[in-house]
Design a protein around this motif. Structure first.
Motif, PDB file in Angstrom:
ATOM      1  N   GLU A  59       8.726 -62.382  15.034  1.00 30.32           N
ATOM      2  CA  GLU A  59       9.775 -61.996  15.978  1.00 30.32           C
ATOM      3  C   GLU A  59      10.054 -63.123  16.967  1.00 30.32           C
ATOM      4  O   GLU A  59      11.210 -63.370  17.336  1.00 30.32           O
ATOM      5  CB  GLU A  59       9.369 -60.725  16.721  1.00 30.32           C
ATOM      6  CG  GLU A  59       9.389 -59.479  15.845  1.00 30.32           C
ATOM      7  CD  GLU A  59       8.716 -58.304  16.500  1.00 30.32           C
ATOM      8  OE1 GLU A  59       8.061 -58.489  17.546  1.00 30.32           O
ATOM      9  OE2 GLU A  59       8.825 -57.184  15.965  1.00 30.32           O
ATOM     10  N   GLN A  60       9.017 -63.808  17.410  1.00 28.87           N
ATOM     11  CA  GLN A  60       9.218 -64.936  18.308  1.00 28.87           C
ATOM     12  C   GLN A  60       9.979 -66.061  17.616  1.00 28.87           C
ATOM     13  O   GLN A  60      10.801 -66.738  18.235  1.00 28.87           O
ATOM     14  CB  GLN A  60       7.866 -65.446  18.811  1.00 28.87           C
ATOM     15  CG  GLN A  60       7.150 -64.495  19.740  1.00 28.87           C
ATOM     16  CD  GLN A  60       5.873 -65.100  20.316  1.00 28.87           C
ATOM     17  OE1 GLN A  60       5.750 -66.320  20.425  1.00 28.87           O
ATOM     18  NE2 GLN A  60       4.939 -64.255  20.687  1.00 28.87           N
TER      19      GLN A  60
ATOM     20  N   ASN B 151       8.658 -61.749  22.776  1.00 32.16           N
ATOM     21  CA  ASN B 151       9.570 -62.155  21.711  1.00 32.16           C
ATOM     22  C   ASN B 151      10.301 -63.447  22.046  1.00 32.16           C
ATOM     23  O   ASN B 151      10.691 -64.196  21.152  1.00 32.16           O
ATOM     24  CB  ASN B 151      10.611 -61.055  21.456  1.00 32.16           C
ATOM     25  CG  ASN B 151      10.032 -59.861  20.732  1.00 32.16           C
ATOM     26  OD1 ASN B 151       8.904 -59.908  20.244  1.00 32.16           O
ATOM     27  ND2 ASN B 151      10.789 -58.783  20.680  1.00 32.16           N
TER      28      ASN B 151
END
Length: 218
Positions: free
Chosen positions: A55-56, A119
């Motif tokens: 997600e990051q 995130n």
């Protein structure tokens, strides 16, 4: 037994984004995610340690794509710092808009927790490095400690400005997000005027714009 597909990092990211948008939740496990998409689980771990790290990377990828587009433009390369930052904002938010459903899922659905901030961790590093190398003109300080403090303050304030712009864009209901474009132009101009200790006209202009928007929304 069917042969497992060879898959790239960007393809895994795309499959993950599609999954959460269709099911409105993360895959149950990395094993299941890999099996459903016919690739080796080990391939996932060559790029990511978890869904959270993936997600990051999504937001970092959005930044990298915007920066790559800009670096191919001769006009952009010849811009001053203010116009480079403006160009980045417009390009970055075009990419966010193209992926708006995912951004809303990733940020708005988690706005009551720290997850959304995690995130954006890799995006912050990329963006801060970008600001550092824009060669923005600041006060000519003589002490090294003050110079470092000023540079850090510049990066932090630029990051906060980007977060505020993302929030404005998330709440924007205007056609083609025209108000976000206007907000970008006014806020970037105002921030540079502050740095240059220029007249406060643009700051007042931004304040009037935000006050008007707040009144209308209420």
């Amino acid at each position: 037994m069917a042969k497992k597909r060879t898959i790239s990092q960007s393809e895994i990211i795309e499959l993950y984004m599609n999954h959460v948008l269709i099911h409105n939740e993360n895959p149950k496990t990395i094993y299941i995610f890999a099996k459903e998409n016919n690739f080796e689980e080990q391939r996932f771990y060559e790029f990511f340690t978890s869904f959270e790290s993936l997600e990051q990377c999504v937001f970092k990828t959005f930044f990298d794509n915007a920066h790559s587009i800009l670096e191919k433009s001769n006009d952009y390369l010849n811009f001053d710092a203010r116009n480079k930052l403006l160009s980045f904002y417009y390009t970055f938010f075009e990419i966010l808009t193209a992926n708006r459903s995912y951004v809303i899922y990733a940020l708005e659905n988690n706005k009551t927790s720290l997850k959304s901030l995690r995130n954006l961790g890799k995006l912050k590093k990329r963006f801060s490095n970008y600001i550092e190398h824009l060669n923005i003109k600041t006060l000519d300080l003589k002490q090294e400690r003050l110079i470092k403090l000023q540079d850090q303050s510049l990066k932090e304030s630029a990051w906060v400005q980007l977060l505020i712009t993302i929030k404005f864009w998330l709440d924007d209901t205007s056609a083609s997000f025209e108000k976000t474009d206007l907000f970008i132009e006014k806020s970037v101009r105002a921030s540079f005027d502050l740095i240059d200790v220029a007249p406060l006209k643009s700051i007042i202009d931004l304040g009037k714009f935000l006050y008007k928007e707040k009144v209308q929304m209420n």
